[in-house]
Design a protein around this motif. Structure first.
Motif, PDB file in Angstrom:
ATOM      1  N   ARG A  66      -0.228  -3.371   2.034  1.00 23.31           N
ATOM      2  CA  ARG A  66       0.957  -2.911   1.320  1.00 23.31           C
ATOM      3  C   ARG A  66       1.671  -1.810   2.110  1.00 23.31           C
ATOM      4  O   ARG A  66       2.908  -1.801   2.214  1.00 23.31           O
ATOM      5  N   GLU A  67       0.891  -0.887   2.662  1.00 23.27           N
ATOM      6  CA  GLU A  67       1.473   0.230   3.407  1.00 23.27           C
ATOM      7  C   GLU A  67       2.222  -0.257   4.639  1.00 23.27           C
ATOM      8  O   GLU A  67       3.330   0.230   4.943  1.00 23.27           O
ATOM      9  N   VAL A  68       1.659  -1.221   5.356  1.00 24.38           N
ATOM     10  CA  VAL A  68       2.337  -1.772   6.528  1.00 24.38           C
ATOM     11  C   VAL A  68       3.629  -2.471   6.113  1.00 24.38           C
ATOM     12  O   VAL A  68       4.675  -2.343   6.770  1.00 24.38           O
ATOM     13  N   SER A  69       3.571  -3.227   5.001  1.00 19.93           N
ATOM     14  CA  SER A  69       4.758  -3.930   4.528  1.00 19.93           C
ATOM     15  C   SER A  69       5.863  -2.947   4.147  1.00 19.93           C
ATOM     16  O   SER A  69       7.038  -3.138   4.520  1.00 19.93           O
ATOM     17  N   PHE A  70       5.501  -1.874   3.441  1.00 15.04           N
ATOM     18  CA  PHE A  70       6.497  -0.870   3.053  1.00 15.04           C
ATOM     19  C   PHE A  70       7.065  -0.157   4.281  1.00 15.04           C
ATOM     20  O   PHE A  70       8.257   0.166   4.320  1.00 15.04           O
TER      21      PHE A  70
END
Length: 280
Positions: free
Chosen positions: A166-170
């Protein structure tokens, strides 16, 4: 002789392997026992003919169709609500008293006996809503019954996705919805589908909740408002009443084959979908 931790570990491994082999052996014994007695009964007439003389003669064509219709209706109803609730709990809310109540309710509903769901469905859908003994009443009742399972298994699959995804996507500028639909959902899909497969198996094998809501008519169902007798109910009635144990074993064998095929096909499709997602 002094007992060392190594001895305990060896003993634990022996107990674990013994238990596992016993469970596997028992499962294989049940499957082989039913298939040996039921497979000789299965033929083209058995699969395509309608039951006659209370099931003593004919086949189980109407029961096959009824089983698929009731199960399909329940799954179509429960998938959006179950998966949607799971994503809401896992991605859109923090741990509050409301989420704890929802999870506690889902866990409590999952432990309710199926006969209670059948009684609820009979009173509410069959009598109060005047839907009668029908595929619609049976499908709605089964949807209520399997909803907690879909919610809990889907939520656990979503929570198992590493937060770093999720952090990479954001960090790449993706929105919340893009992250959920393109990152979290594909990663959690296998667990979600496994929960749905468990629910399908429960629907196909259910008797108490279905016999009180869908009825036990032997005729071919023409719509979701028709009464029907699923394969599990047909098997139960044949065996309980002693009408035809031969037909009962044939129905049971077909149920086992159907559930195995559903599991194999679903897992194959999910694995292919995940492989394609990884390549992308």
């Amino acid at each position: 002789m002094k007992i060392t931790p190594a001895h305990f570990e060896k003993l634990a491994k022996i107990l674990i392997w013994t238990t596992a082999l016993l469970i596997i052996g028992l499962l294989l014994f049940i499957i082989v026992f039913i298939l040996v007695r039921g497979l000789p009964v299965i033929n083209l007439e058995f699969l395509t003919d309608i039951p006659r003389s209370m099931g003593r003669e004919g086949g189980i064509a109407s029961s096959i169709v009824g089983t698929f219709m009731v199960t399909a209706l329940a799954i179509v109803i429960v998938i959006p609500f179950g998966i949607g609730t799971a994503f809401y709990l896992a991605e859109y809310t923090k741990e509050t008293i409301i989420t704890r109540i929802i999870r506690f309710s889902a866990e409590s509903l999952a432990g309710i006996p199926s006969i209670v769901y059948g009684l609820f469905g009979f009173i509410f859908f069959v009598i109060i809503l005047n839907l009668g003994w029908s595929i619609l009443s049976g499908g709605l009742t089964l949807a209520f019954m399997i909803l907690p399972t879909v919610i809990r298994t889907s939520e656990e699959a979503i929570l198992a996705v590493p937060k770093i995804y999720r952090e990479v996507s954001f960090s790449l500028g993706a929105t919340k919805w893009q992250t959920i639909s393109r990152v979290v959902f594909p990663s959690a899909l296998l667990g979600i589908v496994n929960g749905i497969i468990l629910s399908v198996g429960r629907c196909v094998a259910e008797t108490a909740a279905v016999i009180l809501t869908a009825g036990s008519a032997l005729r071919m169902p023409s719509s979701i408002f028709s009464s029907t007798r699923t394969m599990a109910v047909h098997f139960y009635i044949l065996a309980r009443e002693g009408i035809s144990m031969e037909k009962a074993y044939g129905t049971a064998a077909l149920l086992i084959i159907l559930i195995l095929l559903i599991n194999v096909v679903a897992n194959t499709l999910v694995n292919r979908f995940i492989a394609k997602s990884i390549k992308r």
